[in-house]
Design an enzyme around this catalytic site. Structure first.
Site, PDB file in Angstrom:
ATOM      1  N   THR A 107       0.853  -1.179   0.000  1.00  9.60           N
ATOM      2  CA  THR A 107       0.000   0.000   0.000  1.00  9.60           C
ATOM      3  C   THR A 107       0.890   1.230   0.000  1.00  9.60           C
ATOM      4  OG1 THR A 107      -1.327  -1.295   1.531  1.00  9.60           O
ATOM      5  CG2 THR A 107      -2.065   0.921   1.088  1.00  9.60           C
ATOM      6  N   LYS A 144      -5.801  -0.250   9.475  1.00 11.01           N
ATOM      7  CA  LYS A 144      -4.717  -0.962   8.801  1.00 11.01           C
ATOM      8  C   LYS A 144      -4.114  -1.949   9.795  1.00 11.01           C
ATOM      9  CE  LYS A 144      -0.501  -0.207   6.111  1.00 11.01           C
ATOM     10  NZ  LYS A 144       0.328  -1.205   6.819  1.00 11.01           N
ATOM     11  N   ARG A 160       1.773 -13.673   1.370  1.00 13.01           N
ATOM     12  CA  ARG A 160       1.870 -12.697   0.293  1.00 13.01           C
ATOM     13  C   ARG A 160       3.156 -12.872  -0.510  1.00 13.01           C
ATOM     14  NH1 ARG A 160       1.721  -6.489   1.721  1.00 13.01           N
ATOM     15  NH2 ARG A 160       3.910  -6.848   2.156  1.00 13.01           N
ATOM     16  N   CYS A 391       7.162  43.308  24.152  1.00 12.62           N
ATOM     17  CA  CYS A 391       6.803  42.707  22.865  1.00 12.62           C
ATOM     18  C   CYS A 391       7.984  42.822  21.896  1.00 12.62           C
ATOM     19  CB  CYS A 391       5.579  43.411  22.284  1.00 12.62           C
ATOM     20  SG  CYS A 391       5.173  42.849  20.617  1.00 12.62           S
TER      21      CYS A 391
HETATM   22 ZN   LIG Z   1       3.375  44.161  20.290  1.00  8.42          ZN
END
Ligand SMILES: [Zn+2]
Length: 476
Positions: A107, A144, A160, A391
Site C-alpha cells: 500500500t 490498517k 503474500r 513585545c
Molecule cells: Zn506588540
C-alpha cells in the site's frame, strides 16, 4: 547486537555480508547519527537487514525509524532504487512457492493530510478523465491491521510472498484458525492477527511482540501449546479486509472530519493497528487508476509519524501572533527527525516555558507528526527559562492572560497587524502573492488594513517598489 537467531534469519534471506560490512551495518542501525557518513552500499545493506528481521518477527529498529530515517535517506540519495518500489517480501520459509490467485501489492503510504489531499486530487483527475462525478464517489476508511498478510481463495491460504508468488499455509486452518467474526472462507486478502489484550495477558511472556507470534502461527513445525490455545480461544484469527469495520462517505465529509474519522476507525478493533486505509469503491474508476509495481493507485495508507528525538535548546525566541499572544519558539541544535532536519520547535505558551524550564541548555523530547514546526512533547532536563518583558515587535510591556503572555497593543503592534492581514489572505485561499514578504513591505508603506490593500492600484504597488508584472498580479 545480532543474536544467533538474527544470523539465521539473515542466512535464510540470503543476506551474506563480509564481517566488516556486517559490523558497519550493525553500528549504523544502532546509531542513526552515522547515517550521513554511511556509504550507499552500507545504507542499502542496513535496510535489507532491518527489513528481513522485521518480516521475521524480530525487528531491530522501530517502524518509524525504518521509514523516516533509513528508507527516507535512500529516497533522498537514490529516488529510483528498487527497494523503494518493490513489495516488501514476507519472511522466507523453506518450501516451494506457488503463484498467487491474485497479485497482492503493498500500500502506498501517506504521513500527512496534505499527502492525502494530493492523492484525492489524483482520484479527482482520473474521475474527470472517464466522465465520473468525483463528488458522488464513495470513500472507505478501514483500520490498517499490523498482522501477517495472507490470501484466502476458499481452498488454500497463501502468504503474500513477493506479491506474485507466495507459500501455501493452508495448514493454519487445519490447526483450527478461524476467520474473524465467524466469517466464511474465501473472502480474499486479509491478515493473521492476535487480540492485543489477549496477547498481553497470555502470550507476552512467550513472545516479544504480536508480530513475532503471528509469524510463529504459520510455521511448519508443530505449534507450542500456548499458540494452539490462542487459536482455540479465537484470539488469533484470519481477518479478511472485507469484514473490517469501516467508515464510508463522500470526500467532502471525509476531509471535513478527517482527524475524528481517522481516530475513530484506528481504535475500532482490539488488534495491532498501524494506520488506516483509505480507498475508493467505484470499480470502473479503480480499474482505470490501476497499479504501479508496488501499490494500487486507488488506495492509500495513512500513518502517523511517531518519530521522536531528544535535543538541546539553544535559545527561546518570543514571537507575537496575530491575536497578540506571544509564542515561545525554541531554537534547537539541528536534529534529523523523520528524515527532515529540524532546528525549531514551539512550546504551547509561556506558562509551559516557566513551569517546565524550557531555557537555553534544556534537553527536550521532540515529536513530529506531519506539521512543519514540531511541538515540544516533554522536557527531560530543565534549564532556567527567559521570560520577555516587552513585545519583540512593538516594545509594549507584556501582560499575563492565564497561561499566555500577551501584547495588549492590538491596534498598533506591527506583528499583530501584518499577521492578521497575512492570515486573511491565507484563509481566502486565492492569496496569490500576499505572503509574509509582500505584507511586510505593505506594512512598511503604512498599510494597516485589508480594505486598504484592496483599494490599491497597480501604480501604487509599483511606487512601493513591486515590479510592474507583480503589481498587476496583486491588483487582480
Ligand atoms: Zn506588540
Amino acid at each position: 547486537m545480532f543474536s544467533d537467531s538474527h544470523r539465521q534469519i539473515l542466512d535464510q534471506a540470503n543476506l551474506n555480508f563480509s564481517a566488516d560490512q556486517l559490523a558497519r551495518v550493525t553500528e549504523l542501525l544502532a546509531n542513526q547519527a552515522l547515517i550521513n557518513a554511511a556509504g550507499d552500499e552500507d545504507l542499502i545493506a542496513a535496510l535489507e537487514v532491518a527489513n528481513a528481521l522485521y518480516r521475521a518477527g524480530a525487528p531491530i529498529v522501530s517502524d518509524a525509524d525504518y521509514d523516516f530515517v533509513y528508507l527516507n535517506e535512500l529516497k533522498r540519495r537514490q529516488p529510483e532504487h528498487p527497494l523503494l518500489h518493490e513489495v516488501e517480501p514476507e519472511p522466507v520459509f523453506a518450501g516451494k512457492t506457488v503463484d498467487l490467485p491474485v497479485v497482492m501489492l503493498s500500500t502506498d503510504k501517506a504521513y500527512s493530510r496534505e499527502d492525502i489531499e494530493r492523492w484525492a486530487a489524483r482520484i479527482e483527475k482520473a474521475a474527470a478523465d472517464i466522465g465520473e462525478d468525483f463528488r458522488a464517489l464513495t470513500f472507505k476508511v478501514t483500520p490498517k491491521l499490523d498482522g501477517y498478510a495472507a490470501y484466502d481463495d476458499g481452498q488454500l491460504l497463501y502468504t503474500r510472498g513477493d506479491g506474485r508468488k507466495g507459500q501455501d499455509i493452508t495448514r493454519v486452518f487445519e490447526r483450527g484458525l478461524q476467520v474473524a467474526g465467524q466469517g466464511a472462507r474465501g473472502l480474499g486478502a486479509g491478515e493473521i492477527v492476535v487480540g492485543r489484550r489477549y496477547f498481553d495477558e497470555n502470550l507476552a511472556q512467550h513472545f516479544d511482540n504480536p508480530r513475532n507470534f503471528q509469524a510463529s502461527v504459520i510455521k511448519e513445525k508443530e505449534l507450542e501449546e500456548h499458540a494452539l490455545k490462542a487459536i482455540a480461544d479465537h484470539a488469533a484469527v484470519f481477518f479478511p479486509f472485507a469484514l473490517l469495520p469501516h467508515w464510508s462517505g463522500p470526500w467532502s465529509e471525509l476531509i471535513a472530519d478527517f482527524e475524528a474519522i481517522v481516530q475513530d476507525i484506528w481504535h475500532k478493533v482490539d488488534y495491532d493497528v498501524d494506520g488506516v486505509i483509505l480507498e475508493i469503491t467505484d470499480e470502473p474508476l479503480k480499474q482505470y487508476l490501476g497499479a504501479t509495481r508496488h501499490h494500487h493507485r486507488w488506495q492509500i495508507a495513512y500513518k502517523e509519524n511517531l518519530a521522536t528525538a531528544n535535543v538541546k535548546v539553544v535559545s527561546v525566541t518570543p514571537q507575537t501572533s496575530r491575536s497578540g499572544r506571544i509564542t515561545p519558539v525554541a531554537e534547537l541544535e539541528p536534529t534529523r527527525l523523520s528524515g527532515a532536519l529540524l532546528s525549531r520547535a514551539t512550546a504551547h505558551h509561556y506558562k509551559m516555558v516557566v513551569d517546565k524550564g524550557i531555557g537555553p541548555g534544556a534537553l527536550i523530547r521532540l515529536a513530529r507528526s506531519g506539521e512543519v514546526i514540531p511541538k515540544i512533547e516533554e522536557v527531560l532536563e530543565p534549564a532556567e527559562p527567559e521570560v520577555p518583558a516587552h513585545c519583540p515587535s512593538c516594545g509594549h510591556e507584556l501582560i499575563w492572560d492565564n497561561d499566555y503572555l500577551i501584547c495588549p497593543n492590538n491596534l498598533a503592534c506591527p506583528a499583530q497587524i501584518s499577521n492578521s492581514m497575512e492570515h486573511f489572505f491565507r484563509v481566502l485561499k486565492n492569496n496569490d502573492g500576499f505572503g509574509a514578504a509582500t505584507i511586510k513591505k505593505l506594512y512598511e508603506y503604512g498599510i494597516r488594513r485589508v480594505d486598504e490593500i484592496y483599494a490599491l492600484t497597480a501604480e501604487q504597488f509599483e511606487s512601493m517598489g513591486f515590479g510592474p508584472k507583480q503589481s498587476q498580479n496583486l491588483v487582480e
